[in-house]
Scaffold this motif. Structure first.
Motif, PDB file in Angstrom:
ATOM      1  N   LEU A 554       0.825  -1.213   0.000  1.00 20.26           N
ATOM      2  CA  LEU A 554       0.000   0.000   0.000  1.00 20.26           C
ATOM      3  C   LEU A 554       0.856   1.259   0.000  1.00 20.26           C
ATOM      4  CD1 LEU A 554      -3.102  -0.746   2.212  1.00 20.26           C
ATOM      5  CD2 LEU A 554      -3.062   0.030  -0.157  1.00 20.26           C
ATOM      6  N   ARG A 826     -13.917   6.215  -9.671  1.00 17.28           N
ATOM      7  CA  ARG A 826     -13.937   4.853 -10.240  1.00 17.28           C
ATOM      8  C   ARG A 826     -12.980   3.932  -9.509  1.00 17.28           C
ATOM      9  NH1 ARG A 826     -16.658   4.124 -14.891  1.00 17.28           N
ATOM     10  NH2 ARG A 826     -15.775   2.122 -15.442  1.00 17.28           N
ATOM     11  N   GLU A 827     -11.827   4.516  -9.250  1.00 17.82           N
ATOM     12  CA  GLU A 827     -10.798   3.732  -8.573  1.00 17.82           C
ATOM     13  C   GLU A 827     -11.293   3.320  -7.184  1.00 17.82           C
ATOM     14  OE1 GLU A 827      -7.006   5.638  -8.767  1.00 17.82           O
ATOM     15  OE2 GLU A 827      -6.367   4.744  -6.873  1.00 17.82           O
ATOM     16  N   THR A 830     -13.922   0.744  -7.394  1.00 20.78           N
ATOM     17  CA  THR A 830     -13.334  -0.552  -7.722  1.00 20.78           C
ATOM     18  C   THR A 830     -12.805  -1.243  -6.478  1.00 20.78           C
ATOM     19  OG1 THR A 830     -12.694   0.329  -9.859  1.00 20.78           O
ATOM     20  CG2 THR A 830     -11.651  -1.720  -9.180  1.00 20.78           C
ATOM     21  N   ILE A 831     -12.067  -0.493  -5.677  1.00 20.96           N
ATOM     22  CA  ILE A 831     -11.516  -1.180  -4.511  1.00 20.96           C
ATOM     23  C   ILE A 831     -12.618  -1.532  -3.518  1.00 20.96           C
ATOM     24  CG2 ILE A 831      -9.180  -0.212  -4.769  1.00 20.96           C
ATOM     25  CD1 ILE A 831      -9.788   1.561  -2.387  1.00 20.96           C
ATOM     26  N   LYS A 832     -13.697  -0.784  -3.569  1.00 14.79           N
ATOM     27  CA  LYS A 832     -14.823  -1.161  -2.711  1.00 14.79           C
ATOM     28  C   LYS A 832     -15.422  -2.476  -3.193  1.00 14.79           C
ATOM     29  CE  LYS A 832     -17.271   2.347  -0.521  1.00 14.79           C
ATOM     30  NZ  LYS A 832     -18.323   3.335  -0.545  1.00 14.79           N
ATOM     31  N   VAL A 833     -15.531  -2.607  -4.507  1.00 15.27           N
ATOM     32  CA  VAL A 833     -16.072  -3.847  -5.061  1.00 15.27           C
ATOM     33  C   VAL A 833     -15.165  -5.012  -4.705  1.00 15.27           C
ATOM     34  CG1 VAL A 833     -16.545  -5.082  -7.197  1.00 15.27           C
ATOM     35  CG2 VAL A 833     -17.291  -2.710  -6.939  1.00 15.27           C
ATOM     36  N   LEU A 834     -13.868  -4.729  -4.699  1.00 13.71           N
ATOM     37  CA  LEU A 834     -12.922  -5.787  -4.378  1.00 13.71           C
ATOM     38  C   LEU A 834     -13.072  -6.242  -2.936  1.00 13.71           C
ATOM     39  CD1 LEU A 834      -9.629  -4.718  -6.112  1.00 13.71           C
ATOM     40  CD2 LEU A 834     -11.099  -6.644  -6.674  1.00 13.71           C
ATOM     41  N   GLY A 835     -13.812  -5.468  -2.141  1.00 10.38           N
ATOM     42  CA  GLY A 835     -14.061  -5.903  -0.775  1.00 10.38           C
ATOM     43  C   GLY A 835     -13.241  -5.172   0.273  1.00 10.38           C
ATOM     44  N   PHE A 836     -12.816  -3.961  -0.035  1.00 11.52           N
ATOM     45  CA  PHE A 836     -12.152  -3.158   0.992  1.00 11.52           C
ATOM     46  C   PHE A 836     -13.223  -2.667   1.953  1.00 11.52           C
ATOM     47  CE2 PHE A 836      -7.701  -1.820  -0.218  1.00 11.52           C
ATOM     48  CZ  PHE A 836      -7.522  -2.795  -1.166  1.00 11.52           C
ATOM     49  N   TYR A 837     -12.948  -2.817   3.257  1.00 16.96           N
ATOM     50  CA  TYR A 837     -13.878  -2.256   4.237  1.00 16.96           C
ATOM     51  C   TYR A 837     -13.800  -0.730   4.183  1.00 16.96           C
ATOM     52  CZ  TYR A 837     -14.376  -6.904   6.237  1.00 16.96           C
ATOM     53  OH  TYR A 837     -14.658  -8.232   6.409  1.00 16.96           O
ATOM     54  N   GLU A 840     -10.640   0.656   5.410  1.00 16.24           N
ATOM     55  CA  GLU A 840      -9.508   0.389   4.508  1.00 16.24           C
ATOM     56  C   GLU A 840      -9.550   1.318   3.301  1.00 16.24           C
ATOM     57  OE1 GLU A 840      -8.760  -4.349   5.310  1.00 16.24           O
ATOM     58  OE2 GLU A 840     -10.325  -3.725   3.924  1.00 16.24           O
ATOM     59  N   TYR A 844      -6.767   4.104   2.331  1.00 14.94           N
ATOM     60  CA  TYR A 844      -6.134   4.112   1.012  1.00 14.94           C
ATOM     61  C   TYR A 844      -5.928   5.553   0.543  1.00 14.94           C
ATOM     62  CZ  TYR A 844      -5.739   2.907  -3.989  1.00 14.94           C
ATOM     63  OH  TYR A 844      -5.331   2.760  -5.281  1.00 14.94           O
ATOM     64  N   LYS A 914     -17.686   6.776   2.111  1.00 14.94           N
ATOM     65  CA  LYS A 914     -18.693   5.790   2.443  1.00 14.94           C
ATOM     66  C   LYS A 914     -19.896   5.928   1.515  1.00 14.94           C
ATOM     67  CE  LYS A 914     -20.187   4.282   6.705  1.00 14.94           C
ATOM     68  NZ  LYS A 914     -20.364   4.386   8.162  1.00 14.94           N
ATOM     69  N   MET A 918     -21.062   2.154  -5.540  1.00 13.15           N
ATOM     70  CA  MET A 918     -20.284   1.376  -6.505  1.00 13.15           C
ATOM     71  C   MET A 918     -21.026   1.240  -7.818  1.00 13.15           C
ATOM     72  SD  MET A 918     -19.167  -1.571  -3.910  1.00 13.15           S
ATOM     73  CE  MET A 918     -20.660  -1.421  -3.003  1.00 13.15           C
TER      74      MET A 918
ATOM     75  N   MET B  56     -23.153  -5.789  -4.381  1.00  9.80           N
ATOM     76  CA  MET B  56     -22.888  -4.371  -4.626  1.00  9.80           C
ATOM     77  C   MET B  56     -24.137  -3.538  -4.438  1.00  9.80           C
ATOM     78  SD  MET B  56     -20.464  -4.682  -7.927  1.00  9.80           S
ATOM     79  CE  MET B  56     -20.666  -3.049  -8.565  1.00  9.80           C
ATOM     80  N   VAL B  80     -19.594  -6.357   2.605  1.00  4.17           N
ATOM     81  CA  VAL B  80     -18.200  -6.122   2.206  1.00  4.17           C
ATOM     82  C   VAL B  80     -17.408  -7.417   2.347  1.00  4.17           C
ATOM     83  CG1 VAL B  80     -16.112  -4.800   2.616  1.00  4.17           C
ATOM     84  CG2 VAL B  80     -18.308  -3.703   2.907  1.00  4.17           C
ATOM     85  N   ARG B  83     -18.202  -9.745  -0.439  1.00  4.38           N
ATOM     86  CA  ARG B  83     -17.506  -9.386  -1.674  1.00  4.38           C
ATOM     87  C   ARG B  83     -16.039  -9.750  -1.599  1.00  4.38           C
ATOM     88  NH1 ARG B  83     -20.234  -4.329  -1.359  1.00  4.38           N
ATOM     89  NH2 ARG B  83     -18.332  -3.230  -0.799  1.00  4.38           N
ATOM     90  N   ARG B  84     -15.531  -9.544  -0.413  1.00  4.97           N
ATOM     91  CA  ARG B  84     -14.105  -9.704  -0.217  1.00  4.97           C
ATOM     92  C   ARG B  84     -13.705 -11.170  -0.354  1.00  4.97           C
ATOM     93  NH1 ARG B  84     -11.204  -6.103   3.966  1.00  4.97           N
ATOM     94  NH2 ARG B  84      -9.135  -7.000   4.147  1.00  4.97           N
ATOM     95  N   PHE B  89     -15.139 -10.090  -9.393  1.00  8.75           N
ATOM     96  CA  PHE B  89     -15.850  -9.304 -10.399  1.00  8.75           C
ATOM     97  C   PHE B  89     -14.988  -9.066 -11.621  1.00  8.75           C
ATOM     98  CE2 PHE B  89     -19.153  -7.780  -7.461  1.00  8.75           C
ATOM     99  CZ  PHE B  89     -20.212  -7.691  -8.328  1.00  8.75           C
ATOM    100  N   ASN B  95     -11.803  -1.734 -15.252  1.00  6.98           N
ATOM    101  CA  ASN B  95     -11.623  -1.064 -13.965  1.00  6.98           C
ATOM    102  C   ASN B  95     -10.343  -1.466 -13.254  1.00  6.98           C
ATOM    103  OD1 ASN B  95     -13.822   0.611 -14.035  1.00  6.98           O
ATOM    104  ND2 ASN B  95     -15.192  -0.994 -13.299  1.00  6.98           N
ATOM    105  N   ILE B  97      -6.679  -0.412 -11.800  1.00  5.10           N
ATOM    106  CA  ILE B  97      -6.130   0.829 -11.245  1.00  5.10           C
ATOM    107  C   ILE B  97      -4.951   1.229 -12.123  1.00  5.10           C
ATOM    108  CG2 ILE B  97      -5.201   1.935  -9.174  1.00  5.10           C
ATOM    109  CD1 ILE B  97      -7.797   0.759  -8.369  1.00  5.10           C
ATOM    110  N   LEU B 108      -3.432  -6.111  -5.229  1.00  3.43           N
ATOM    111  CA  LEU B 108      -4.425  -5.295  -4.536  1.00  3.43           C
ATOM    112  C   LEU B 108      -5.568  -6.167  -4.024  1.00  3.43           C
ATOM    113  CD1 LEU B 108      -5.078  -2.281  -3.982  1.00  3.43           C
ATOM    114  CD2 LEU B 108      -6.428  -2.302  -6.075  1.00  3.43           C
ATOM    115  N   ILE B 112      -5.904  -8.734   0.417  1.00  4.79           N
ATOM    116  CA  ILE B 112      -6.979  -8.631   1.409  1.00  4.79           C
ATOM    117  C   ILE B 112      -7.652  -9.976   1.664  1.00  4.79           C
ATOM    118  CG2 ILE B 112      -7.450  -6.155   1.066  1.00  4.79           C
ATOM    119  CD1 ILE B 112      -9.824  -6.978  -0.696  1.00  4.79           C
ATOM    120  N   LYS B 155      -8.467 -14.154  -5.698  1.00  6.86           N
ATOM    121  CA  LYS B 155      -9.127 -14.231  -4.395  1.00  6.86           C
ATOM    122  C   LYS B 155      -9.747 -15.607  -4.129  1.00  6.86           C
ATOM    123  CE  LYS B 155     -11.961 -10.604  -4.599  1.00  6.86           C
ATOM    124  NZ  LYS B 155     -12.790  -9.519  -4.006  1.00  6.86           N
TER     125      LYS B 155
END
Lengths: 926, 233
Positions: A554, A826-827, A830-837, A840, A844, A914, A918, B56, B80, B83-84, B89, B95, B97, B108, B112, B155
């Motif tokens: 990170l 968007r970025e 995206t990281i929210k979709v990836l499952g960042f709380y 987190e 970032y 918050k 997404m 989502m 979350v 999803r994690r 997706f 999308n 980075i 990335l 997690i 993942k």
């Protein structure tokens, strides 16, 4: 125009992106408000003073002479072309016993009979409470006199210092009832005149009706000059007054001298005629009785003849000589009668009279011979040092206004630039659509110009209007502790508003044009396609494998992101650095100012107090012994403190010349040492020790010769043997031996003393005063307190700085952080979709903010050190030396506050992050 | 019980006074390890279904059971985590980075998860072992989409959800990507759900769900799904 779709689009744009509109508005508001407000403070202060002087007809010159002032002088001055109004007044310094101490009050005359607009009615009193004196026995007091004894309704009983003067020679009565409190434009600050009685300084002035003065001559003459209506603090005014002062002085001095010569001649004539009559008495007494009878007959015949001859002549000389002849004849007759009757007693009475008259004549002659030629003095407004310091204080604010507001404007311009750039980037497609529809580049740009210009015009107008009201008032109120000019006038200054508006409009227009230029030359088709995202790049740090490989993933991302948005990173750093620098300067300045109190009154001055000895009635040895024997006092040393001046170029500095009882024991009371090395300086007969600020102002150092003009005993020139640490006022220390060699034997009029900590200081002062050999006691801790009051005014300005810096930081950081989020939505999605709380996700983004903040703080410290130095240099009054070092906790506090602001922004950001949806953010490419 | 099951799921959007239903009682099941294609015209409500399935977006009514849990009742935080750990997706526009290299984009996601595949390995499996240190801007669209798939696979998700994965790609590249997705399903046993408006893709799926006007109009099982090379569009 109002109905066009484009206009509607602008209005809706403002409505829809209200946050962005507000951020441009707020930053221009802050920038312009601060700039205009601080900038206007000096002119506002000066204009207020000028109005005050004008309204109350403050004199331009004051004249006094050693033989007073009579109507001759008034008439002579009125004849001068350059003189406008002339007002004569009485004044007398008297004692008033207040709370066991004799205070010196300056009584002045007030003439209520002149109409306000009379040109000869000068120095109008400003009534603050109560009413002006109307009847005999009433008075109004100086607003500076605040103690219980000076409340309205109390009575002031005055005494004169010397027994040879009668109160009734000067005043109709000896007690005056206070009916009001006034401010006189003659004194804009709290500095009062010097006097030769009592403690040497006047505690305050008191005005009484002119009719309550019975003196046979006026004491002061006030003048206003023609064509001197330049602003009162301008060089033009000073030049003109200086030039006219010479003419006026000459006329005044001529008139005074003429009157003096007349006076001398009259006295001489009186003495002569007295001498003549004495002589004739002597002659008469010398005659034998027969001879006497003969002389009497002859004289009587001669007198009758003369009377007959001169009957027609009523001239002064004729009548005079006739009267002389008559008195001689009478005398002859009386003596003859006594002789004839053999009355030896009356003869001896005559002889006694003769002897006495002879003595009297001789005494009169001596007095006449001893009469000194009169001296005249003239004073300008600047003779009261508060005029100079008022000017100086307003200049200092002007100095501050040269740095800080520029900084604000700069940051504001940067924020405008980023905001507008972002806006145009976001609206590429719209711009493309307009273009495709056939709108010209100008028309499209007009939309953004209107948007930016509306925000900046509104911001600058409201900002200037508010700033012009707020800042001069706040700053002026801080200075009110030092000056008692009434409320400040803060007129709206159209020129300032126009200036600020022009600058901010130019900034926005530039920002719009700069950020539009690419979009406007592009083809519409190009614009309708999404802009290629900023490509990722390797950063320099990656080449340094040893560091890069150790960073966690990170951290690497953060470093790369920072470098990717260089412009924003740069601006965040500038914003934070500015904020830290301002806060650091604020805190350091506060310390620099307040630290000198401790340094001066704890490190430099070691004595517990100073007792003013009554040297008229007692010897100084006696006085010192009395002080020494007072319970609680552990040590005492006589000393002599004199007021003097040192001329530096055109100006002069008031100095206190201190002659301690002995050079060696001075260190128990006042520490002489070099500030930087801390090495003690010994005061010996080789030369004088001067204080650091005096040395710096005069440019004189060890080995140079300094000339000090003492108010009473003349001037001396001596070599400087040391420069000592000192923070407030100027001192020249000189040993009694050297002083005696250069001038005369010093008269020790004060006594330094120390007392043990268990002794109650107020009891001690009372004990000392009760001995009757001490006129006054000043305790070190009280002195410190008085001094701190006047410094507090600067403290408030410091807080103003800190608050403004904070506001600036908040706006800048919020704005930049906001842009950061919208650009990277968007970025983030995206990281929210990836499952960042949520935490987190925020972290970032936070990392970047925190790193920018840390870098900004470090740069801010460096800038702050420079800024602090500059401000200290410019804000320092001549008689004060601030601590120049930047205190450690100002680094800490500036960093903590900046971090706190960053955290506030981060918390706000957290909620914004918050809220990012997404689904919405990833739906389509704009 | 099916691995995934939608039971009478409703999703409504309020646009002022108008209520628009994006999902109007959607019901279907998906078995574990299946390759599923959801087809439908633009605006039919496919993406809403996918978003709800991927955690989502939330539904207003109904049950969404995934691996025995009703995610419709999940809290935000649970979503979350869902999803994690459970979902991968793949988007139409990748999308990625932009400021991260291919490998870093995968990292990335990998960092997690508890039991992630190593980024090198997963990139190798999508055939990008030589492009690992390139930034997205230096990669072609197909390569970017493969990075995107690698990021999702790293993942070890239970469900791989792909929203028009070939929408921005040319014909051949699109085919390669679809092949990769099919292989992933067959070889790793990951349940893959692909959304497309292109019904030509349907034959390669084990199960084809057709959505029309926010409703499921048909669910069809292919006993013999075709290979990618066999289809054309």
């Amino acid at each position: 125009m109002l109905n066009t779709a484009l206009f509607k689009d602008i209005v809706r744009e403002i409505k829809n992106s209200f946050g962005r509109f507000m951020s441009i508005f707020a930053i221009t508001l802050l920038g312009c408000g601060f700039f205009a407000g601080i900038k206007a403070t000096m002119p506002d202060m000066k204009d207020t003073a000028a109005d005050y002087f004008e309204q109350n007809k403050l004199m331009d010159l004051k004249l006094v002479s050693t033989i007073g002032i009579r109507s001759d002088e008034i008439a002579a001055l009125k004849k001068l072309d350059c003189v406008d109004g002339v007002m004569a007044g009485y004044s007398k310094d008297v004692f008033f016993e207040n709370d066991g101490k004799n205070e010196v009050l300056k009584f002045m005359s007030y003439n209520g009979s002149l109409p306000d607009d009379d040109k000869n009615n000068l120095n109008h009193l400003v009534l603050l409470e109560g009413r002006l004196p109307e009847n005999s026995g009433e008075c109004v007091v100086d607003t500076k006199l605040r103690s219980e004894a000076y409340q309205i309704g109390k009575t002031i009983d005055i005494t004169l210092p010397s027994d040879s003067e009668e109160l009734s020679d000067t005043f109709r009565c000896g007690s005056f009832k206070i009916v009001g409190v006034v401010a006189s434009p003659l004194y804009i600050g709290y500095e009062r005149d010097r006097t030769n009685i009592g403690s040497g300084t006047v505690a305050g002035y008191v005005y009484i009706n002119e009719a309550d003065f019975t003196a046979d001559h006026y004491s002061e003459l006030f003048l206003t000059l023609k064509n001197c209506d330049d602003p009162p603090f301008s060089d033009e005014y000073l030049d003109k007054v200086e030039k006219l002062e010479k003419t006026v002085d000459q006329a005044f001095s001529d008139s005074v001298n003429e009157r003096f010569n007349q006076l001398v001649n009259e006295s001489r004539n009186k003495i002569d005629s007295a001498a003549a009559s004495v002589q004739s008495l002597e002659e008469i007494l010398g005659y034998e009785p027969e001879e006497l009878a003969k002389v009497y007959e002859e004289s009587s015949a001669a007198y009758l003849q003369m009377e007959a001859e001169l009957a027609e002549d009523s001239g002064y000389l004729a009548q005079g000589s006739l009267a002389n002849a008559k008195s001689r004849l009478d005398m002859l007759g009386e003596v003859l009668a006594a002789r004839q009757s053999g009355d030896s007693e009356s003869i001896s009475v005559f002889e006694e009279q003769l002897a006495q008259s002879k003595q009297e004549i001789e005494a009169a002659q001596q007095q006449l011979d001893a009469m000194e030629t009169p001296q005249v003095f003239s004073y300008t407004r600047y003779s009261n040092s508060d005029y100079g310091s008022f000017d100086g204080d307003s200049q200092k604010i002007d100095m501050i206004s040269r740095v800080f507001p520029v900084f604000f404007i700069l940051v504001a311009a940067l924020v405008c630039l980023t905001t507008m750039t972002r806006m145009i980037e976001e609206q590429r497609i719209q711009i493309g659509t307009y273009k495709a529809l056939g709108y010209s580049s100008m028309k499209i740009a007009a939309k953004y110009l209107c948007y930016g210009v509306t925000a900046s015009v509104l911001g600058s107008l409201i900002g200037t209007a508010a700033g012009l009201q707020i800042f001069p008032r706040i700053i002026y109120n801080c200075y009110k502790i030092l000056y008692n000019i009434p409320e400040i006038n803060t007129p709206f200054k159209p020129l300032y508003a126009a200036g600020c508006m022009t600058v901010s409009v130019i900034c926005t227009v530039f920002a719009v044009v700069y950020s539009c230029r690419k979009e406007l030359v592009s083809q519409p088709s190009e614009l309708m396609r999404p802009k290629a995202p900023k490509i990722g790049k390797r950063v320099f740090l990656e080449k340094v494998g040893s560091i890069w490989n150790r960073l966690d993933f990170l951290a690497k991302v953060t470093v790369r992101n920072l470098m990717r948005y260089k412009k924003r990173f740069f601006m965040t750093v500038v914003g934070i650095a500015g904020c830290t620098a301002l806060i650091l300067t604020g805190f350091a300045l506060k310390h620099s100012i307040s630290a000198i109190l401790d340094l001066q009154f704890k490190t430099v001055f070691k004595y517990g107090g100073i007792a003013a000895l009554d040297v008229d009635k007692f010897t100084s040895e006696d006085g010192v012994e009395t002080v020494m024997n007072t319970p609680g006092v552990t040590s005492a040393m006589p000393g002599c403190q004199l007021n003097g001046e040192v001329t530096i170029g055109k100006e002069y500095q008031s100095v206190n010349v201190v002659v301690p009882g002995s050079g060696e024991s001075l260190s128990d009371y006042v520490v002489l040492r070099d500030r930087q090395s801390g090495k003690a300086i010994t005061l010996d007969n080789s030369g004088v020790v001067i204080t650091e600020k005096l040395s710096r102002l005069s440019g004189l150092g060890v080995g140079d010769n300094i000339t000090v003009d003492l108010d009473e005993t003349g001037s001396f020139k001596a070599e400087i043997s040391g420069v000592t640490e000192n923070y407030a006022l100027h001192y020249v220390y000189i040993t009694p031996e050297l002083y005696e060699k250069l001038l005369e034997k010093p008269q020790f009029n004060i006594c330094y003393f120390n007392f043990d900590s268990k002794t109650d200081s107020s009891e001690l002062s009372q004990d000392l005063l009760e001995t009757g050999k001490v006129r006054g006691v000043s305790l070190l801790k009280d002195n410190g307190k008085n001094f701190s009051d006047s410094l507090n005014s600067l403290n408030a300005i410091v807080w103003l700085l800190i608050i403004c810096a904070g506001a600036l930081a908040l706006v800048v950081l919020y704005n930049l952080a906001n842009i950061n989020i919208t650009e990277r939505v968007r970025e983030i999605a995206t990281i929210k979709v990836l499952g960042f709380y949520d935490g987190e996700t925020s972290a970032y983004i936070y990392r970047e903010n925190i790193i920018s903040a840390v870098i900004g703080i470090i740069i801010g410290w460096a800038v702050g050190i420079v800024l602090h130095r500059f401000v200290v240099m410019t804000a320092e009054v001549d008689i004060v030396m601030f601590d120049r070092s930047v205190v450690w906790w100002s680094f800490l506090f500036s960093a903590l506050l900046t971090m706190a602001f960053t955290s506030i922004i981060n918390i706000v950001l957290h909620f914004k992050l918050k809220g990012i949806s997404m689904v919405e953010s990833l739906k389509s490419v704009e | 019980m099916s691995f995934v099951s939608f039971k009478d799921v409703y999703k409504r959007y309020h646009m002022g006074e108008v209520v628009i239903s994006a999902s109007d009682g959607v019901t279907f099941d998906i078995e574990k390890g299946e390759f599923v294609v959801i087809v439908g015209a633009s605006g039919a409500g496919k993406t809403t279904v996918l978003n709800m399935l991927g955690g989502m977006d939330t539904c207003d009514e109904g049950e969404i059971i995934v691996d025995g849990k009703n995610i419709a009742g999940f809290s935000k935080k649970q979503l979350v985590s869902y999803r994690r750990y459970d979902i991968g997706f793949v988007f139409q526009f990748y999308n990625l980075i932009n400021n991260l290299t291919a490998k870093e984009n995968v990292e990335l996601a990998a960092q997690i998860c508890k039991d992630a595949v190593s980024p090198e390995e997963v990139l190798k499996s999508v055939g990008l072992e030589d492009r690992m240190d390139n930034f997205p801007s230096q990669l072609s669209g197909g390569e970017q989409q493969r990075v995107s798939i690698a990021r999702a696979l790293a993942k070890r998700p239970k469900l791989l959800l792909c929203d028009e994965p070939t929408g921005a790609l040319d014909y051949n590249t699109g085919k390669t990507v679809l092949k990769l997705l099919q292989d992933t399903c067959r070889e790793h046993g990951v349940t893959v759900v692909v959304i497309t408006h292109n019904s030509a893709i349907a034959p390669i799926a084990d199960r084809v769900i057709t959505i029309k006007s926010s409703k499921v109009s048909s669910v069809r099982l292919n006993d013999h799904p075709k290979d990618i090379s066999e289809i054309e569009w």
